[in-house]
Design a protein around this motif. Structure first.
Motif, PDB file in Angstrom:
ATOM      1  N   ARG A 154     -17.701 -31.602 -15.104  1.00  0.00           N
ATOM      2  CA  ARG A 154     -17.652 -32.431 -15.632  1.00  0.00           C
ATOM      3  C   ARG A 154     -19.300 -33.542 -15.474  1.00  0.00           C
ATOM      4  NH1 ARG A 154     -17.828 -35.697 -10.602  1.00  0.00           N
ATOM      5  NH2 ARG A 154     -17.815 -37.495 -11.506  1.00  0.00           N
ATOM      6  N   PHE A 155     -19.700 -34.393 -15.813  1.00  0.00           N
ATOM      7  CA  PHE A 155     -20.652 -34.694 -16.314  1.00  0.00           C
ATOM      8  C   PHE A 155     -20.788 -35.866 -14.892  1.00  0.00           C
ATOM      9  CE2 PHE A 155     -20.917 -32.425 -19.781  1.00  0.00           C
ATOM     10  CZ  PHE A 155     -21.855 -32.003 -19.974  1.00  0.00           C
ATOM     11  N   CYS A 156     -22.114 -35.803 -14.540  1.00  0.00           N
ATOM     12  CA  CYS A 156     -22.330 -36.777 -12.890  1.00  0.00           C
ATOM     13  C   CYS A 156     -22.123 -38.379 -13.347  1.00  0.00           C
ATOM     14  CB  CYS A 156     -24.131 -36.595 -12.700  1.00  0.00           C
ATOM     15  SG  CYS A 156     -24.465 -37.943 -11.358  1.00  0.00           S
ATOM     16  N   GLY A 157     -21.349 -39.761 -13.339  1.00  0.00           N
ATOM     17  CA  GLY A 157     -20.287 -40.415 -13.170  1.00  0.00           C
ATOM     18  C   GLY A 157     -19.800 -40.830 -14.002  1.00  0.00           C
ATOM     19  N   ALA A 158     -19.155 -39.843 -14.770  1.00  0.00           N
ATOM     20  CA  ALA A 158     -18.509 -39.574 -15.070  1.00  0.00           C
ATOM     21  C   ALA A 158     -16.484 -39.977 -15.062  1.00  0.00           C
ATOM     22  CB  ALA A 158     -18.417 -39.149 -16.198  1.00  0.00           C
ATOM     23  N   TYR A 159     -15.492 -40.956 -15.543  1.00  0.00           N
ATOM     24  CA  TYR A 159     -14.814 -41.605 -14.797  1.00  0.00           C
ATOM     25  C   TYR A 159     -13.513 -40.600 -15.730  1.00  0.00           C
ATOM     26  CZ  TYR A 159     -10.336 -43.764 -12.997  1.00  0.00           C
ATOM     27  OH  TYR A 159      -9.061 -44.211 -12.298  1.00  0.00           O
ATOM     28  N   HIS A 160     -12.490 -39.911 -15.151  1.00  0.00           N
ATOM     29  CA  HIS A 160     -11.672 -39.178 -15.519  1.00  0.00           C
ATOM     30  C   HIS A 160     -10.400 -39.184 -15.026  1.00  0.00           C
ATOM     31  CE1 HIS A 160     -15.142 -37.175 -18.078  1.00  0.00           C
ATOM     32  NE2 HIS A 160     -15.462 -36.959 -17.510  1.00  0.00           N
ATOM     33  N   GLY A 161      -9.932 -40.695 -14.415  1.00  0.00           N
ATOM     34  CA  GLY A 161      -8.550 -40.657 -13.925  1.00  0.00           C
ATOM     35  C   GLY A 161      -9.104 -40.330 -12.378  1.00  0.00           C
ATOM     36  N   TRP A 162      -8.065 -41.222 -11.651  1.00  0.00           N
ATOM     37  CA  TRP A 162      -7.984 -40.540 -10.246  1.00  0.00           C
ATOM     38  C   TRP A 162      -7.305 -39.350  -9.628  1.00  0.00           C
ATOM     39  CZ3 TRP A 162      -3.401 -41.087  -6.928  1.00  0.00           C
ATOM     40  CH2 TRP A 162      -2.518 -41.082  -7.168  1.00  0.00           C
ATOM     41  N   TRP A 163      -7.105 -38.401 -10.404  1.00  0.00           N
ATOM     42  CA  TRP A 163      -6.570 -36.951  -9.407  1.00  0.00           C
ATOM     43  C   TRP A 163      -7.934 -36.809  -9.129  1.00  0.00           C
ATOM     44  CZ3 TRP A 163      -7.927 -32.488 -13.738  1.00  0.00           C
ATOM     45  CH2 TRP A 163      -6.758 -31.511 -12.673  1.00  0.00           C
ATOM     46  N   GLY A 164      -7.832 -35.567  -7.510  1.00  0.00           N
ATOM     47  CA  GLY A 164      -8.866 -34.739  -7.222  1.00  0.00           C
ATOM     48  C   GLY A 164      -9.833 -34.363  -8.196  1.00  0.00           C
ATOM     49  N   ASP A 165      -9.297 -33.100  -8.325  1.00  0.00           N
ATOM     50  CA  ASP A 165     -10.543 -32.772  -9.304  1.00  0.00           C
ATOM     51  C   ASP A 165     -11.468 -32.819 -10.627  1.00  0.00           C
ATOM     52  OD1 ASP A 165      -9.041 -30.532  -8.278  1.00  0.00           O
ATOM     53  OD2 ASP A 165      -8.323 -28.987  -9.459  1.00  0.00           O
ATOM     54  N   VAL A 166     -10.615 -34.566 -10.225  1.00  0.00           N
ATOM     55  CA  VAL A 166     -12.018 -35.336 -11.258  1.00  0.00           C
ATOM     56  C   VAL A 166     -12.782 -36.336 -10.802  1.00  0.00           C
ATOM     57  CG1 VAL A 166     -11.346 -34.706 -14.230  1.00  0.00           C
ATOM     58  CG2 VAL A 166     -10.431 -36.782 -12.475  1.00  0.00           C
ATOM     59  N   GLN A 167     -12.320 -35.956  -9.295  1.00  0.00           N
ATOM     60  CA  GLN A 167     -13.178 -37.210  -8.550  1.00  0.00           C
ATOM     61  C   GLN A 167     -13.697 -36.211  -7.376  1.00  0.00           C
ATOM     62  OE1 GLN A 167     -11.323 -40.232  -6.762  1.00  0.00           O
ATOM     63  NE2 GLN A 167     -12.057 -41.907  -8.116  1.00  0.00           N
ATOM     64  N   PRO A 168     -14.946 -35.200  -7.515  1.00  0.00           N
ATOM     65  CA  PRO A 168     -15.292 -35.279  -5.935  1.00  0.00           C
ATOM     66  C   PRO A 168     -16.109 -35.627  -5.079  1.00  0.00           C
ATOM     67  CG  PRO A 168     -16.874 -34.756  -8.522  1.00  0.00           C
ATOM     68  CD  PRO A 168     -15.674 -35.409  -9.303  1.00  0.00           C
ATOM     69  N   GLY A 169     -16.321 -36.990  -5.581  1.00  0.00           N
ATOM     70  CA  GLY A 169     -16.787 -37.430  -4.711  1.00  0.00           C
ATOM     71  C   GLY A 169     -16.685 -38.686  -3.769  1.00  0.00           C
ATOM     72  N   VAL A 170     -17.278 -39.726  -3.668  1.00  0.00           N
ATOM     73  CA  VAL A 170     -16.155 -40.909  -3.229  1.00  0.00           C
ATOM     74  C   VAL A 170     -14.976 -41.839  -3.688  1.00  0.00           C
ATOM     75  CG1 VAL A 170     -16.956 -43.156  -1.846  1.00  0.00           C
ATOM     76  CG2 VAL A 170     -19.297 -41.408  -1.650  1.00  0.00           C
ATOM     77  N   GLY A 171     -14.631 -41.595  -2.258  1.00  0.00           N
ATOM     78  CA  GLY A 171     -13.259 -41.626  -2.923  1.00  0.00           C
ATOM     79  C   GLY A 171     -11.825 -40.673  -2.691  1.00  0.00           C
ATOM     80  N   ASN A 172     -12.664 -39.540  -2.864  1.00  0.00           N
ATOM     81  CA  ASN A 172     -11.200 -39.207  -2.641  1.00  0.00           C
ATOM     82  C   ASN A 172     -11.273 -37.856  -0.966  1.00  0.00           C
ATOM     83  OD1 ASN A 172     -10.220 -36.095  -2.622  1.00  0.00           O
ATOM     84  ND2 ASN A 172     -10.678 -35.560  -4.742  1.00  0.00           N
TER      85      ASN A 172
END
Ligand SMILES: Cc1ncc(COP(=O)(O)O)c(C=O)c1O
Length: 561
Positions: free
Chosen positions: A233-251
């Motif tokens: 995925r590219f830096c900053g991109a949102y793809h929903g809140w599933w763990g694998d696409v949200q590796p940073g803050v929030g997970n």
């Protein structure tokens, strides 16, 4: 072991290690330099940020403004708070009743502004969470206030709320005889599939209940067919809140099989061209407006560093390069068009940027106002089983997938895309919205106001041209002026395409007058020493102090989180 053999073995090991080191370094070089580009570090940093807040006295001089400016701000703040109390009373009352019981509401109300200011703001500006009705391009709250809608319902609202009311009503009538029977398809589904194949240019379709699920399914299938683990995925991109696409803050967990690479940068292409463990690349074309930055929200408006700029040709060229490397390496290229699909062009980002993907996810608007996620893909990536290995399957189901009412509303939506009035909305779309943005910017500049807008077609963000700690206050002035924003405030304004020139002129007048009022109240006081860098340094110093000592001069002690 004989010596020559030993040498040969050592050389092989050395070569192997060198290759490993090289690919690791390549990966490091392909990360964006910001914290957003370093998911693990960002999560560690976030965990260290201490809570502290400004007492009311310091609330107005967090930038060391002189007393007279602080007094002007305070007077403006009190006037605005009185306006909220008198105009939004019923909406605020209802919100108060559920405030502690709806977890989502607790979260969004807390994260509207930087946390140092949040409690005082929450106490004085009760941003009502309820609305009573919608019509045209406006929404009306429980007190009868009509607002121009700039929330776009998170992007769902492309054609105006009346359009979606019709899709839902007519669609419900169409499927009423079958009702809520699940598992079997209502016949309208066949039309939907045919139209989706046409629009996406892809072979197969699967239905899901949200955009997040459609993305999950796309990635799962890509892993299944390539037999590789990692997603890019590219830096900053949102793809929903599933763990694998949200590796940073929030997970709370690290996403171990996700690479976050720098957007629009050759270093990312080098990684894609050399690694063997990449199953797919996820692209959210909305990032074209702010590559490598997260979705802009006012809670992170610490200074005036928010940047946005859209260059269609440059982004199209980038997508072409991505397409080429994915083809060469048999990596599945996924366009996540949950947000931009049907908004930028009838054929979505694929048509708008002139690049084809292997899989495309849609959502938000596509079910005519009902919840949905759709995945379209090439047949060879969509298959969920193997002919020669009957037990090797890629499982995906969902109780409500292809729900008759959702399919009915989607049918109405897709049919209406064919009609003259809807087609007309796409004509000169960019010219219209770019022209509106340019005209508003010219007005703001002429009035010497420190605010500008940036846009990707009908998706806008507000940027600030003078260093300030108080830009987030603008969302409250805008609301008082009759403009409804979502909880991310001035970070994202989403227009439906049915805004007429008159509607837009009214919005522009309100923006100019709200910015003018905020300016008059002294929030954009400036001094040569007040640079963005100085602001960030000061906030960092405050954080360090708050971590070292719970009780410090101008700030209150940490409260419960
Ligand atoms: C690009 C993109 N992908 C996925 C999602 C997730 O969709 P949903 O909220 O329907 O799960 C969103 C939501 O904003 C999105 O913008």
């Amino acid at each position: 072991m004989p010596k020559p053999l030993l040498y040969a073995a050592s050389l092989v090991v050395l070569a192997f290690v060198a290759v490993k080191v090289r690919t690791r370094l390549q990966l490091s070089a392909a990360k964006h330099a910001s914290l957003t580009g370093h998911a693990r570090m960002a999560r560690r940093f976030a965990a260290l940020v201490p809570f502290y807040e400004y007492r009311e006295r310091d609330f107005f001089r967090a930038d060391s403004a002189p007393d007279d400016v602080a007094a002007r701000r305070k007077a403006g703040f009190e006037r605005l708070a009185a306006h909220y109390r008198t105009h939004f009373a019923a909406t605020a009352r209802q919100t108060d009743e559920v405030q502690d019981s709806i977890s989502d509401l607790q979260f969004t109300s807390r994260y509207r502004v930087p946390f140092q200011f949040s409690r005082v703001v929450r106490e004085h500006f009760k941003a009502g969470a309820f609305l009573a009705s919608s019509s045209g391009v406006t929404v009306t709250d429980l007190d009868g206030n009509r607002f121009y809608d700039l929330t776009g319902s998170y992007g769902v609202n492309v054609f105006g709320y009346d359009f979606y009311k019709e899709c839902i009503a007519r669609g419900s009538e169409r499927v009423a005889a079958l009702g809520p029977v699940l598992g079997a398809y209502h016949p309208v589904t066949a039309y939907n599939v045919a139209r989706l194949r046409e629009i996406s240019g892809l072979d197969e379709v699967s239905f899901h209940m949200s955009g997040t699920e459609a993305v999950m399914q796309a990635v799962r299938l890509a892993r299944y067919h390539t037999q590789r683990k990692h997603l890019v995925r590219f830096c900053g991109a949102y793809h929903g809140w599933w763990g694998d696409v949200q590796p940073g803050v929030g997970n709370p967990l690290a996403a171990r099989e996700t690479y976050t690479l720098e957007d629009m940068d050759e270093s990312a292409l080098r990684v894609l061209a050399s690694r063997r463990d990449i199953a797919c690349v996820l692209v959210n074309p909305l990032q074209a407006l702010h590559p490598n930055a997260s979705a802009p929200g006012d809670s992170t408006l610490v200074d005036s560093g928010r940047k946005a700029h859209f260059d269609r040709a440059a982004y199209a060229a980038w997508l072409e390069k991505l397409r080429a490397v994915c083809t060469a390496r048999n990596i599945v290229l996924i366009f996540d068009e949950v947000f931009v699909g049907f908004r930028l062009a009838l054929g979505g980002a694929q048509e708008y940027f002139g690049v084809r993907a292997d899989m495309v996810t849609y959502g938000k608007t596509i079910a005519g106002g009902l919840p949905v996620g759709v995945l379209c893909g090439r047949a060879r990536f969509m298959k969920r089983f193997r002919e020669d290995r009957p037990a090797d399957i890629c499982f995906a189901r969902g109780t409500f997938n292809a729900h008759p009412y959702v399919m009915g509303s989607m049918y109405e939506f897709l049919q209406r895309l064919e009609t003259g009035p809807v087609r007309a909305l796409y004509r000169d779309l960019d010219a219209r919205w770019n022209g509106r943005a340019a005209a508003l910017n010219a007005r703001l500049q002429e009035a010497d106001l420190p605010v500008q807008v940036r846009n990707l077609s009908s998706i806008w963000t507000i940027v600030y041209t003078r260093p300030s700690r108080y830009n987030w206050m603008l969302q409250y002035y805008l609301r008082a002026a009759g403009l409804a924003l979502s909880w991310v405030g001035t970070g994202r304004l989403i227009f439906s395409l049915n805004y007429s020139d008159e509607d837009f002129a009214a919005v522009a007048d309100r923006i100019v007058s709200a910015v003018g009022a905020m300016h008059g109240d002294g929030w954009w006081w400036s001094a040569p020493v007040l640079t963005n860098k100085a602001i960030r340094r000061r906030v960092l110093r405050e954080m360090i102090q708050a971590r070292c000592s719970p009780l410090i001069g101008s700030m209150s002690s940490p409260r419960s989180r």
